[in-house]
Design an enzyme around this catalytic site. Structure first.
Site, short mmCIF file in Angstrom:
data_model
loop_
_atom_site.label_atom_id
_atom_site.label_comp_id
_atom_site.label_asym_id
_atom_site.label_seq_id
_atom_site.Cartn_x
_atom_site.Cartn_y
_atom_site.Cartn_z
N ASN A 90 8.78 0.25 7.76
CA ASN A 90 9.11 -0.42 6.50
C ASN A 90 10.59 -0.22 6.21
OD1 ASN A 90 9.39 2.17 5.07
ND2 ASN A 90 7.20 2.31 5.52
N ASP A 127 0.71 2.40 6.01
CA ASP A 127 -0.73 2.49 5.70
C ASP A 127 -1.58 2.27 6.95
OD1 ASP A 127 -0.24 2.94 3.03
OD2 ASP A 127 -0.15 0.80 2.56
N LYS A 163 5.82 -1.61 28.09
CA LYS A 163 6.37 -2.59 27.15
C LYS A 163 5.50 -3.85 27.17
CE LYS A 163 10.48 -5.22 26.22
NZ LYS A 163 11.45 -5.99 26.91
N PHE A 205 5.11 8.60 -5.30
CA PHE A 205 5.95 7.41 -5.55
C PHE A 205 5.11 6.17 -5.30
CE2 PHE A 205 10.57 8.03 -6.04
CZ PHE A 205 10.59 9.41 -6.10
N LYS A 224 -3.57 4.91 -9.47
CA LYS A 224 -3.18 5.80 -8.36
C LYS A 224 -3.10 7.26 -8.84
CE LYS A 224 0.24 5.86 -4.66
NZ LYS A 224 1.35 5.16 -4.01
N LYS A 271 -5.58 9.87 -7.02
CA LYS A 271 -4.98 10.84 -6.09
C LYS A 271 -4.70 12.18 -6.76
CE LYS A 271 -3.54 7.17 -3.14
NZ LYS A 271 -2.69 6.67 -2.11
#
Ligand SMILES: Cc1cc2nc3c(=O)[nH]c(=O)nc-3n(C[C@H](O)[C@H](O)[C@H](O)COP(=O)(O)O)c2cc1C
Length: 402
Positions: free
Chosen positions: A209, A278, A288, A323, A337, A341
């Site tokens: 990301n 995720d 490859k 975060f 969340k 959590k």
């Protein structure tokens, strides 16, 4: 936190003077009011225009002639300063400061200082190892000047060895440590995660990301400067490890999971600023993957949820901060969340807003607490946001212990 701090930045006649432009830029971006003083020799290497443009302040080059608002720069640049930094500091300037010479504006300002002074020597290895320089450095240490050890390696003069001016980020870190509020994290063990994890597809490709790691590194750096024993578990970034922090590099979400779980029991505070992938490829090809069909379908499987597991294992004395980068329904998703959590605090940001989220030096965040309280923070640089998060953590700990 750094906004409004006054730093007088002295630049002397070293080949490394160009690196100070990067330092002036980092300080100014962090909100520091930077006032540059250049020696005559420094101006042979880089011009005052560069620093005027970067700091937006008048650059002082002469003791007797100046166009600034200050009436007596040689005193005011010393007395208004929270910190004086000489970077790079030549052998000549070290010698002059060590022996009380004040024959130009910079050395006079240093002589008039009552605030801390940080000297960053940079020179040829033989100049550095010369017993006169070494004796001057020993004397400066004795006189309570702060010294940033030069690096070792390739020097511009062609030699190898100690004398190399450190990278601007390292000098910046030392400056933050010297001007930050001291000691309120003393005795606390803090774990920070940072960066975007990478999930290999084949030996040359990965899924990841846009996380730059800047937020996590700012948190780690600041917690350390406020006295914490900091461990940072970091996925790959372009940033150098913060000074004085235990650095654990990892690549995948699974490696991060392992490193975090290994260290969690000893921690008082855990801040999960990393952007963990995720999903990971269900299979990693050993070779490859060749270009072939028009369409390539990747099968992904879910990674372990590190934050969820930390929430399960959390002890009453531990503070857990997560975060959330969202693109819609920010507060609603964040509150869910926090509950799911078992977090104490969630720092949520809408990454679609300009100036927020990945890769930038700034962020716009909301602090979301377990009791549903939401604190809206304005656009601020990541170091200032780190300061607000650490203040919130301390408050949570105090409430918990009272
Ligand atoms: C190309 C070049 C590079 C230099 N680099 C350094 C250096 O890195 N460190 C140093 O102590 N002196 C260096 N010097 C010598 C200083 O510029 C010289 O001692 C000067 O008098 C320093 O003045 P100042 O301390 O007032 O700035 C260099 C000189 C030249 C010509």
């Amino acid at each position: 936190m750094l906004a409004g701090k006054f730093v007088t930045l002295g630049i002397t006649g070293s080949i490394a003077a160009y690196k100070t432009a990067g330092l002036a830029s980092l300080l100014t971006k962090a909100g520091v009011d930077v006032h540059v003083v250049m020696t005559e020799a420094a101006q042979k290497f880089i011009t005052s225009t560069t620093f005027q443009a970067l700091t937006k302040n008048y650059v002082h080059t002469d003791m007797f002639v100046h166009l600034s608002d200050l009436k007596m720069p040689h005193i005011e640049l010393a007395q208004k300063a929270d910190l004086i930094v000489v970077a790079p500091a030549t052998a000549n300037v070290l010698g002059k400061v060590a022996h009380g010479l004040a024959d130009d504006l910079l050395t006079t300002v240093v002589m008039a200082a009552t605030c801390p002074v940080l000297l960053c020597p940079a020179m040829n290895v033989h100049m550095y190892q010369n017993p006169v320089t070494q004796a001057n450095l020993a004397r400066l240490k004795e006189l309570n000047y702060h010294l940033l050890e030069p690096g070792t390696g390739y020097l511009a003069c062609g030699g190898q060895g100690p004398g190399r001016f450190p990278e601007p980020e390292e000098v910046f870190e030392r400056i933050i440590q010297l001007i930050s509020p001291a000691g309120d994290f003393e005795g606390l063990a803090v774990l920070v995660t940072a960066g975007g994890t990478r999930e290999p597809l084949d030996p040359v490709r990965f899924l990841s990301n846009r996380s730059s790691g800047k937020m996590g590194f700012a948190l780690a750096r600041l917690a350390a400067s406020r006295g914490a024993r900091v461990t940072i578990v970091a996925a790959p970034t372009n940033l150098s490890p913060p000074f004085g922090v235990k650095f654990i590099p990892v690549e995948t979400a699974l490696e991060m999971y392992q490193a975090v779980m290994d260290h969690f029991p000893q921690m008082d505070v855990v801040i999960k600023a990393a952007a963990v992938t995720d999903y990971r490829p269900a299979r990693t090809s050993r070779q490859k993957i060749k270009k072939g069909e028009e369409c390539l379908v990747l099968e992904l499987e879910k990674n372990l949820d590190i934050l969820l597991e930390l929430g399960r294992r959390k002890q009453p004395r531990q503070v857990l901060v997560g975060f959330a980068a969202e693109t819609e329904n920010l507060v609603e998703s964040a509150l869910k969340k926090v509950e799911k959590k078992n977090l104490d605090l969630l720092v949520a940001n809408d990454v679609t807003q300009p100036g927020a989220g990945f890769g930038t030096d700034t962020n716009i965040a909301k602090l979301i607490y377990r009791n549903g309280e939401v604190v809206d923070l304005p656009l601020m640089n990541k170091l200032d946001l780190a300061g607000r998060i650490l203040d919130a953590v301390l408050l949570l700990r105090r409430q918990r212990l009272s």
